[in-house]
Enzyme design. Structure first.
Site, PDB file in Angstrom:
ATOM      1  N   SER A 119       1.109  -1.283   0.583  1.00  0.00           N
ATOM      2  CA  SER A 119       0.430   0.056  -0.181  1.00  0.00           C
ATOM      3  C   SER A 119       0.897   1.354  -0.088  1.00  0.00           C
ATOM      4  CB  SER A 119      -0.753  -0.025   1.337  1.00  0.00           C
ATOM      5  OG  SER A 119      -1.268   1.204   1.432  1.00  0.00           O
ATOM      6  N   HIS A 178      -1.198  -1.242  -4.379  1.00  0.00           N
ATOM      7  CA  HIS A 178      -2.457  -0.787  -3.802  1.00  0.00           C
ATOM      8  C   HIS A 178      -2.188   0.666  -3.696  1.00  0.00           C
ATOM      9  CE1 HIS A 178      -5.353  -2.031  -0.734  1.00  0.00           C
ATOM     10  NE2 HIS A 178      -5.307  -0.482  -0.302  1.00  0.00           N
ATOM     11  N   ASP A 227      -4.572   3.527  -2.231  1.00  0.00           N
ATOM     12  CA  ASP A 227      -5.558   4.215  -1.174  1.00  0.00           C
ATOM     13  C   ASP A 227      -6.349   5.674  -1.122  1.00  0.00           C
ATOM     14  OD1 ASP A 227      -6.141   1.281   1.378  1.00  0.00           O
ATOM     15  OD2 ASP A 227      -4.112   2.334   0.915  1.00  0.00           O
ATOM     16  N   MET A 244      -8.768   8.421  -0.464  1.00  0.00           N
ATOM     17  CA  MET A 244      -9.399   9.160   0.817  1.00  0.00           C
ATOM     18  C   MET A 244     -10.233  10.708   0.474  1.00  0.00           C
ATOM     19  SD  MET A 244      -7.505   6.927   3.637  1.00  0.00           S
ATOM     20  CE  MET A 244      -6.596   5.674   4.180  1.00  0.00           C
ATOM     21  N   HIS A 252      -8.605   0.842  -4.107  1.00  0.00           N
ATOM     22  CA  HIS A 252      -9.210   0.968  -2.808  1.00  0.00           C
ATOM     23  C   HIS A 252     -10.016   2.455  -2.470  1.00  0.00           C
ATOM     24  CE1 HIS A 252      -9.459  -0.013   2.003  1.00  0.00           C
ATOM     25  NE2 HIS A 252     -10.777   0.220   1.593  1.00  0.00           N
ATOM     26  N   MET A 256     -12.223   4.823  -0.906  1.00  0.00           N
ATOM     27  CA  MET A 256     -12.560   5.196   1.023  1.00  0.00           C
ATOM     28  C   MET A 256     -13.190   6.049   0.760  1.00  0.00           C
ATOM     29  SD  MET A 256      -9.705   3.801   2.612  1.00  0.00           S
ATOM     30  CE  MET A 256      -8.402   3.249   1.774  1.00  0.00           C
ATOM     31  N   MET A 294     -11.456  -5.201   5.403  1.00  0.00           N
ATOM     32  CA  MET A 294     -10.939  -4.350   6.334  1.00  0.00           C
ATOM     33  C   MET A 294     -10.664  -5.491   7.779  1.00  0.00           C
ATOM     34  SD  MET A 294     -10.283  -1.642   4.344  1.00  0.00           S
ATOM     35  CE  MET A 294      -8.824  -1.116   5.836  1.00  0.00           C
ATOM     36  N   GLY A 325      -9.109   4.027   6.956  1.00  0.00           N
ATOM     37  CA  GLY A 325      -8.455   6.067   6.807  1.00  0.00           C
ATOM     38  C   GLY A 325      -6.956   5.988   6.776  1.00  0.00           C
ATOM     39  N   PHE A 326      -6.056   5.208   7.726  1.00  0.00           N
ATOM     40  CA  PHE A 326      -5.134   5.374   8.055  1.00  0.00           C
ATOM     41  C   PHE A 326      -4.220   3.918   8.554  1.00  0.00           C
ATOM     42  CE2 PHE A 326      -7.660   8.145  10.782  1.00  0.00           C
ATOM     43  CZ  PHE A 326      -7.312   9.624   9.807  1.00  0.00           C
ATOM     44  N   GLY A 327      -3.094   3.760   7.917  1.00  0.00           N
ATOM     45  CA  GLY A 327      -1.506   2.925   7.694  1.00  0.00           C
ATOM     46  C   GLY A 327      -1.217   2.909   9.750  1.00  0.00           C
ATOM     47  N   GLY A 328      -0.767   1.655   9.833  1.00  0.00           N
ATOM     48  CA  GLY A 328      -0.331   1.625  11.399  1.00  0.00           C
ATOM     49  C   GLY A 328      -0.865   1.246  12.257  1.00  0.00           C
ATOM     50  N   ASP A 359      -6.996  -5.846   4.467  1.00  0.00           N
ATOM     51  CA  ASP A 359      -6.333  -4.647   4.311  1.00  0.00           C
ATOM     52  C   ASP A 359      -6.054  -4.504   5.448  1.00  0.00           C
ATOM     53  OD1 ASP A 359      -5.029  -2.656   3.776  1.00  0.00           O
ATOM     54  OD2 ASP A 359      -6.966  -1.906   2.279  1.00  0.00           O
ATOM     55  N   GLY A 373      -2.828  -3.661   8.821  1.00  0.00           N
ATOM     56  CA  GLY A 373      -1.691  -4.384   9.953  1.00  0.00           C
ATOM     57  C   GLY A 373      -1.743  -6.223  10.112  1.00  0.00           C
ATOM     58  N   GLY A 423       1.359  -2.118   4.548  1.00  0.00           N
ATOM     59  CA  GLY A 423       1.607  -0.781   4.125  1.00  0.00           C
ATOM     60  C   GLY A 423       2.940  -0.805   4.974  1.00  0.00           C
TER      61      GLY A 423
HETATM   62  C1  DX5 Z   1      -6.420   1.852   5.512  1.00  0.00           C
HETATM   63  C2  DX5 Z   1      -5.488   1.519   4.194  1.00  0.00           C
HETATM   64  C3  DX5 Z   1      -5.093   0.526   4.035  1.00  0.00           C
HETATM   65  C4  DX5 Z   1      -3.589   1.263   4.825  1.00  0.00           C
HETATM   66  C5  DX5 Z   1      -2.679  -0.229   4.984  1.00  0.00           C
HETATM   67  O1  DX5 Z   1      -7.465   2.300   5.644  1.00  0.00           O
HETATM   68  O2  DX5 Z   1      -6.708   0.569   3.404  1.00  0.00           O
HETATM   69  O3  DX5 Z   1      -4.218  -0.343   2.862  1.00  0.00           O
HETATM   70  O4  DX5 Z   1      -2.504   1.822   3.926  1.00  0.00           O
HETATM   71  O5  DX5 Z   1      -1.327   0.315   5.853  1.00  0.00           O
HETATM   72  P1  DX5 Z   1      -0.612  -1.016   6.977  1.00  0.00           P
HETATM   73  O6  DX5 Z   1      -0.356  -2.712   6.566  1.00  0.00           O
HETATM   74  O7  DX5 Z   1       0.505  -0.401   7.435  1.00  0.00           O
HETATM   75  O8  DX5 Z   1      -1.732  -1.182   7.999  1.00  0.00           O
HETATM   76 ZN    ZN Z   2      -6.380  -0.174   1.336  1.00  0.00          ZN
END
Ligand code: DX5
Ligand code: ZN
Length: 216
Positions: free
Chosen positions: A9, A34, A36, A38, A67, A69, A138, A143-146, A176, A178, A198
């Site tokens: 991602s 991938h 994202d 948003m 993806h 969102m 999901m 909304g956020f990575g990590g 998708d 974590g 990601g």
């Molecule tokens: C979150 C995104 C994911 C995100 C995953 O809303 O849809 O694609 O980038 O990031 P990680 O792998 O860090 O959870």
């Molecule tokens: Zn995603």
């Protein structure tokens, strides 16, 4: 044995050096990229849209997995089709007429997927399971990575496999949020085909090793 597709991602990449990041990801043996999208409404974060996706398309041969969102995913289908992306998912929670969205995407030659938030049950898409190319479950709230992985997704994978083994045996299951080397094997064993990651990949100095660690 079925092929597991690893989809880094881009959300966790260094946005000041996107070209270099994408080249490095390609060289590190990623299967799909991938992306994202948003809109600051469906999720409380804003990323990028068509101008960036067009430039990414021109830069890489990796299949692109968009993806969405966003509150109005239908606004993106035509531009994404013209751009030549391979996979698009929209959120069940964002749309009213699910069939219409699937058919617009498929008619445009795009693999169509529905994304479900962690709290949305699979029963909400059961009638359209035969019509989908993939589902995206999901394993964090989008909304956020990590963010921290939510194990409730294992049950969804098992249910999806049970529900579709007769009616849509080629349905791909994408996970998708974590995803790391601590849960990838269990996800694959449960029946996942596509793993998005990601922070696990971009947070590792060695992308090749980070991607390989998810396949094993
Ligand atoms: C979150 C995104 C994911 C995100 C995953 O809303 O849809 O694609 O980038 O990031 P990680 O792998 O860090 O959870
Ligand atoms: Zn995603």
């Amino acid at each position: 044995m079925r092929k597991i597709l690893i989809a880094p991602s881009l959300l966790s990449a260094d946005f000041m050096h996107l070209e270099r990041e994408i080249q490095n990801i390609e060289a590190a043996d990623a299967d799909i990229l991938h992306l994202d999208v948003m809109d600051g409404h469906f999720v409380p974060n804003l990323t990028f849209g068509m101008p960036i996706i067009r430039q990414i398309r021109a830069l890489t041969k990796l299949p692109l997995d968009v993806h969405l969102m966003v509150q109005n995913p239908g606004d993106y289908y035509q531009p994404l089709a013209q751009c030549g992306v391979e996979y698009v998912s929209f959120h069940q929670e964002a749309v009213t007429h699910i069939h219409r969205h699937i058919y617009v995407l498929r008619d445009a030659g795009i693999q169509a997927g529905i994304a479900l938030n962690p709290a949305t049950p699979i029963s909400t898409i059961q009638p359209v399971l035969p019509d989908l190319d993939f589902v995206l479950f999901m394993s964090v709230n989008p909304g956020f990575g990590g963010q921290k992985f939510l194990p409730l997704v294992y049950d969804k994978i098992t249910q999806a496999r049970l529900l579709t083994s007769n009616i849509n045996p080629t349905l791909k299951i994408e996970i998708d949020g974590g995803v790391t080397d601590a849960n990838a094997e269990a996800l694959i064993d449960a029946g996942a085909d596509m793993l998005v990651a990601g922070s696990h990949i971009f947070g590792n100095p060695d992308y090749t090793r980070a991607i390989a660690s998810l396949r094993q």
